[in-house]
Design a protein around this motif. Sequence first.
Motif, PDB file in Angstrom:
ATOM      1  N   THR A  98       0.829  -1.200   0.000  1.00 11.54           N
ATOM      2  CA  THR A  98       0.000   0.000   0.000  1.00 11.54           C
ATOM      3  C   THR A  98       0.865   1.252   0.000  1.00 11.54           C
ATOM      4  OG1 THR A  98      -1.796  -1.129   1.160  1.00 11.54           O
ATOM      5  CG2 THR A  98      -1.783   1.267   1.241  1.00 11.54           C
ATOM      6  N   SER A  99       1.925   1.237   0.804  1.00 12.86           N
ATOM      7  CA  SER A  99       2.823   2.392   0.850  1.00 12.86           C
ATOM      8  C   SER A  99       3.517   2.610  -0.486  1.00 12.86           C
ATOM      9  CB  SER A  99       3.864   2.225   1.961  1.00 12.86           C
ATOM     10  OG  SER A  99       4.817   1.215   1.648  1.00 12.86           O
ATOM     11  N   ALA A 103       3.042   6.008  -2.533  1.00 11.41           N
ATOM     12  CA  ALA A 103       4.227   6.807  -2.835  1.00 11.41           C
ATOM     13  C   ALA A 103       4.332   7.112  -4.318  1.00 11.41           C
ATOM     14  CB  ALA A 103       5.486   6.083  -2.346  1.00 11.41           C
ATOM     15  N   VAL A 128       2.065   3.163   7.764  1.00  6.94           N
ATOM     16  CA  VAL A 128       2.082   3.585   6.364  1.00  6.94           C
ATOM     17  C   VAL A 128       2.677   4.980   6.176  1.00  6.94           C
ATOM     18  CG1 VAL A 128       0.636   4.114   4.358  1.00  6.94           C
ATOM     19  CG2 VAL A 128       0.248   2.023   5.655  1.00  6.94           C
ATOM     20  N   LEU A 131       6.418   4.588   6.155  1.00 11.69           N
ATOM     21  CA  LEU A 131       6.848   3.834   4.979  1.00 11.69           C
ATOM     22  C   LEU A 131       6.806   4.703   3.726  1.00 11.69           C
ATOM     23  CD1 LEU A 131       5.014   0.428   5.600  1.00 11.69           C
ATOM     24  CD2 LEU A 131       7.467   0.871   5.803  1.00 11.69           C
ATOM     25  N   VAL A 132       5.755   5.493   3.592  1.00 10.65           N
ATOM     26  CA  VAL A 132       5.643   6.394   2.437  1.00 10.65           C
ATOM     27  C   VAL A 132       6.751   7.444   2.477  1.00 10.65           C
ATOM     28  CG1 VAL A 132       4.226   8.182   1.357  1.00 10.65           C
ATOM     29  CG2 VAL A 132       3.179   6.031   2.087  1.00 10.65           C
ATOM     30  N   ARG A 135       9.912   5.953   1.220  1.00  4.42           N
ATOM     31  CA  ARG A 135       9.897   5.763  -0.240  1.00  4.42           C
ATOM     32  C   ARG A 135      10.036   7.092  -0.983  1.00  4.42           C
ATOM     33  NH1 ARG A 135       8.561   0.565  -1.493  1.00  4.42           N
ATOM     34  NH2 ARG A 135       7.324  -0.663  -0.022  1.00  4.42           N
TER      35      ARG A 135
END
Length: 259
Positions: A98-99, A103, A128, A131-132, A135
């Motif tokens: 999802t991330s 991104a 998330v 994590l985004v 990225r």
Amino acid sequence: MTKIVVAVKYVPDATADRTFNSDNTVDRENVDGLLSELDEYAVEQALQVVEAGEGEVTVVTVGPEDAADAVRKALQMGADAGVHVVDDAIHGSDAFATSLVLAEAIKKIEYDLVFFGMGSTDGGLGVVPTLVAERLGLPAVTFGSELTVDGDTVKIVRDGDVATQEIEATGPLVVSVTDQTDEARYPSFKGIMAAKKKPVETWSLSDLGLDAGDVGLDAAWTKVESFEPRPPRTAGEIVTDEGDGGTKLAEFLASKKFV
């Protein structure tokens, strides 16, 4: 002009009878869904920032066709534009996939700040945003109970178990806010009507340069192995006080190891 992207999620209604599909993924088709309440706080904070100066808010979501309702709600609240990433291959994606999708979508949008809620009401991981940020190669200030934006400087207050932190960073960056920030506004009739004319783009994985093998249940790092329905509630025990009510209560608490 401050340009803010807010990531939002379409989640099953927490008051509904939620369950899982045969592949152990959340059933999102046979239950009413809505914009995650925790994401409404992020939308509200973004709107307050642009209303205090000049800017625009774009909301982005990843989900099935019905997830367009989450975008629509944010537009009704006052966001300026929306992006909906929808692709059958995304089904079953975990937080890492999802991330990745978020991104890549955010990279296609012009932004100064990226806002998130503190977590999703259907997953509750809360990872998330970070994590985004990784990225995107951006710093992240997370779990803000208070938020102040002055130019490209962002300040948050983060409440911990034993201390309160004040954190400051310079944009562009990723921000997540908690449900301790200001209550989200209700869409007005004017806002509901205006939302119908606001632009919403629909993107697929190919639009983001992603392959189906990068996402979905087969690529997930985490999976639900099994589930069982919650047992039905049983009737409570009624104790008639005949002078020994206190004793019976103490015995009941002791039998449940509460005392």
